[in-house]
Design an enzyme around this catalytic site. Structure first.
Site, PDB file in Angstrom:
ATOM      1  N   ASN A   1       1.332   3.715  -3.114  1.00 10.94           N
ATOM      2  CA  ASN A   1       0.963   5.253  -2.811  1.00 10.94           C
ATOM      3  C   ASN A   1       2.061   6.334  -3.517  1.00 10.94           C
ATOM      4  OD1 ASN A   1      -1.409   4.822  -1.763  1.00 10.94           O
ATOM      5  ND2 ASN A   1      -0.902   5.470   0.315  1.00 10.94           N
TER       6      ASN A   1
ATOM      7  N   GLU B   1       0.886  -1.120   0.011  1.00 11.59           N
ATOM      8  CA  GLU B   1       0.111  -0.157   0.139  1.00 11.59           C
ATOM      9  C   GLU B   1       0.932   1.326   0.214  1.00 11.59           C
ATOM     10  OE1 GLU B   1      -3.137   0.291  -0.403  1.00 11.59           O
ATOM     11  OE2 GLU B   1      -3.807  -2.015  -0.331  1.00 11.59           O
TER      12      GLU B   1
ATOM     13  N   ARG C   1     -10.463   5.322  -6.249  1.00 14.57           N
ATOM     14  CA  ARG C   1      -9.819   4.362  -5.466  1.00 14.57           C
ATOM     15  C   ARG C   1     -10.634   4.400  -4.279  1.00 14.57           C
ATOM     16  NH1 ARG C   1      -4.870   2.937  -6.841  1.00 14.57           N
ATOM     17  NH2 ARG C   1      -4.591   2.208  -4.731  1.00 14.57           N
TER      18      ARG C   1
HETATM   19  N1  LIG Z   1       3.186   8.889  -0.945  1.00 17.83           N
HETATM   20  C1  LIG Z   1       2.128   9.728  -1.221  1.00 17.83           C
HETATM   21  N2  LIG Z   1       2.044  11.007  -2.168  1.00 17.83           N
HETATM   22  C2  LIG Z   1       1.344  11.834  -2.206  1.00 17.83           C
HETATM   23  N3  LIG Z   1       0.033  11.527  -1.666  1.00 17.83           N
HETATM   24  C3  LIG Z   1      -0.289  10.583  -0.939  1.00 17.83           C
HETATM   25  C4  LIG Z   1       0.719   9.505  -0.899  1.00 17.83           C
HETATM   26  N4  LIG Z   1       0.270   8.706  -0.055  1.00 17.83           N
HETATM   27  C5  LIG Z   1      -0.954   8.823  -0.046  1.00 17.83           C
HETATM   28  N5  LIG Z   1      -1.274   9.981  -0.681  1.00 17.83           N
HETATM   29  C6  LIG Z   1      -2.825  10.886  -0.355  1.00 17.83           C
HETATM   30  O1  LIG Z   1      -3.484  10.253   0.422  1.00 17.83           O
HETATM   31  C7  LIG Z   1      -4.510   9.640   0.205  1.00 17.83           C
HETATM   32  C8  LIG Z   1      -5.088   8.398   0.905  1.00 17.83           C
HETATM   33  O2  LIG Z   1      -4.335   7.336   0.549  1.00 17.83           O
HETATM   34  P1  LIG Z   1      -4.751   5.912   0.749  1.00 17.83           P
HETATM   35  O3  LIG Z   1      -5.485   5.742   1.940  1.00 17.83           O
HETATM   36  O4  LIG Z   1      -3.534   5.044   0.259  1.00 17.83           O
HETATM   37  O5  LIG Z   1      -5.980   5.668  -0.346  1.00 17.83           O
HETATM   38  P2  LIG Z   1      -5.942   5.557  -1.968  1.00 17.83           P
HETATM   39  O6  LIG Z   1      -4.577   5.240  -2.334  1.00 17.83           O
HETATM   40  O7  LIG Z   1      -6.759   4.284  -2.151  1.00 17.83           O
HETATM   41  O8  LIG Z   1      -6.299   6.942  -2.532  1.00 17.83           O
HETATM   42  C9  LIG Z   1      -4.601   9.444  -1.355  1.00 17.83           C
HETATM   43  O9  LIG Z   1      -5.750   9.353  -2.473  1.00 17.83           O
HETATM   44  C10 LIG Z   1      -3.530  10.519  -1.796  1.00 17.83           C
HETATM   45  O10 LIG Z   1      -4.120  11.786  -1.943  1.00 17.83           O
HETATM   46 MG   LIG Z   2      -3.307   3.937  -1.402  1.00 15.58          MG
END
Ligand SMILES: Nc1ncnc2c1ncn2[C@@H]1O[C@H](COP(=O)(O)OP(=O)(O)O)[C@@H](O)[C@H]1O
Ligand SMILES: [Mg+2]
Ligand SMILES: Nc1ncnc2c1ncn2[C@@H]1O[C@H](COP(=O)(O)OP(=O)(O)O)[C@@H](O)[C@H]1O
Ligand SMILES: [Mg+2]
Lengths: 146, 77, 146
Positions: free
Chosen positions: C49, C45, C102
């Site tokens: 991301n 995960e 997502r």
């Molecule tokens: N490494 C990252 N860089 C930039 N934004 C991030 C990163 N990790 C997470 N995010 C932001 O946090 C939100 C939530 O992440 P997550 O819980 O993994 O849900 P998802 O990936 O399904 O959108 C993402 O939609 C994104 O906007």
């Molecule tokens: Mg994610």
């Protein structure tokens, strides 16, 4: 191109880590199980050399692996900043070892399992072993082309 | 948070590999079957496709670096 | 202490590589197969991301993983130098995603599968996710101590 670099403590238990990591990357190419097994042996030998010869088993040191996947090729470099090799020609001879308890076959395995192979080293500075192999061995290809 | 965990388990989103040894055995078996069928060594990917598992599982199944705890779990489940 | 760092191209196929590499290191501790499976999900995960949110799927960028094994603990940091997160509190909310396609559960998985968890991020600079977990869950321990 896909590339990865790994750096890890020069501990014997990390040889298994390096093997698995390289195999995981190599499996992105069309290798067979025995190809992977051979690549893993080559990597084990080089990483073991870095740990025991390069660093004299000092677990505080770091071994570096650089892996590139370019088209059908996997290229692997195993790098240490340890004591280096004085006489590379001698070191490459089959059955030559500076340690009387060892078989001296590590470099021979690397050379026979990988297609391209080279070593550079300077005493006191460290050693870099570079090897690569193409996925899809000629044998397999000939069969599938029939 | 505990619920997410339960949700994952119940929905089998996380397929806990029953036994790495079992997968390793199946990988070897599938390799032999494919050799007979294709007249050559199958690739890791071909074995993975045949077994319906990701490449990474074929790779990990073949390596013996399993912790004592996981071996214990494998033997006792 | 045993430590390792991995750096790899931000390509989706490298998520599997990161999973395998972390599992290979984690297996040096007394984790069960399902513990390992959970750690792999958390890593997937975070790496996903970094690739899709941090780097907008640009395969030229590099994702970094730092892993430390200290006694019974594995500590994993997933680092990108991508676009960063504007509102971390919002990003951590279950089911929150900036991408309507997502599920927004990545951070929830990481938090539920790892014992210690933190995120630091600055817009335009990148994101660092740190998580750790202890081997030998109380439940298993009780059983094996009988
Ligand atoms: N490494 C990252 N860089 C930039 N934004 C991030 C990163 N990790 C997470 N995010 C932001 O946090 C939100 C939530 O992440 P997550 O819980 O993994 O849900 P998802 O990936 O399904 O959108 C993402 O939609 C994104 O906007
Ligand atoms: Mg994610
Ligand atoms: N990374 C290294 N650093 C220093 N010396 C090395 C390194 N790798 C190999 N050598 C030298 O080359 C010799 C031959 O290596 P090898 O063929 O693997 O045999 P063995 O490891 O069994 O001695 C070693 O005995 C050692 O002296
Ligand atoms: Mg050797």
């Amino acid at each position: 191109m896909n590339k990865a670099a790994l750096e890890f403590s020069s501990r014997p238990e990390n040889v298994a880590f390096a093997r698995v990591a390289v195999a995981a990357l190599a499996s992105q190419l069309d290798f067979t199980l025995s190809d992977l097994e051979e690549i893993k042996v080559a990597v084990s030998e080089a990483v073991t050399n870095a740990i025991i010869h390069g660093y004299d088993n000092n677990p505080e040191c770091m071994v570096r692996l650089e892996i590139k996947i370019v088209e059908e090729f996997i290229e692997i470099e195993i790098i240490d900043t340890g004591k280096g090799i004085k006489d590379i020609t001698k070191a490459l001879e089959p059955a030559y070892s500076t340690d009387p308890e060892r078989m001296g076959l590590g470099f021979s395995f690397m050379q026979s399992f990988m297609e391209n192979f080279s070593v550079s080293s300077s005493p006191g500075k460290g050693t870099r072993v570079k090897m690569s192999r193409r996925a899809g061995t000629p044998g397999r290809k000939a069969v599938s082309e029939q | 948070v505990g619920e997410i965990r339960r949700f994952l388990r119940d929905d089998n989103l996380i397929k806990v590999s029953r036994s790495i040894k079992e997968t390793a055995y199946k990988v070897q078996q599938t390799r032999d079957v494919l050799v007979a069928k294709m007249g050559r060594e199958p690739t890791v990917n071909e074995i993975a496709v045949e077994l319906g598992i990701p490449n990474e599982e074929v790779v990990t199944a073949l390596d013996a670096s399993i912790s004592p705890a996981s071996i214990y779990e494998t033997l006792h489940q």
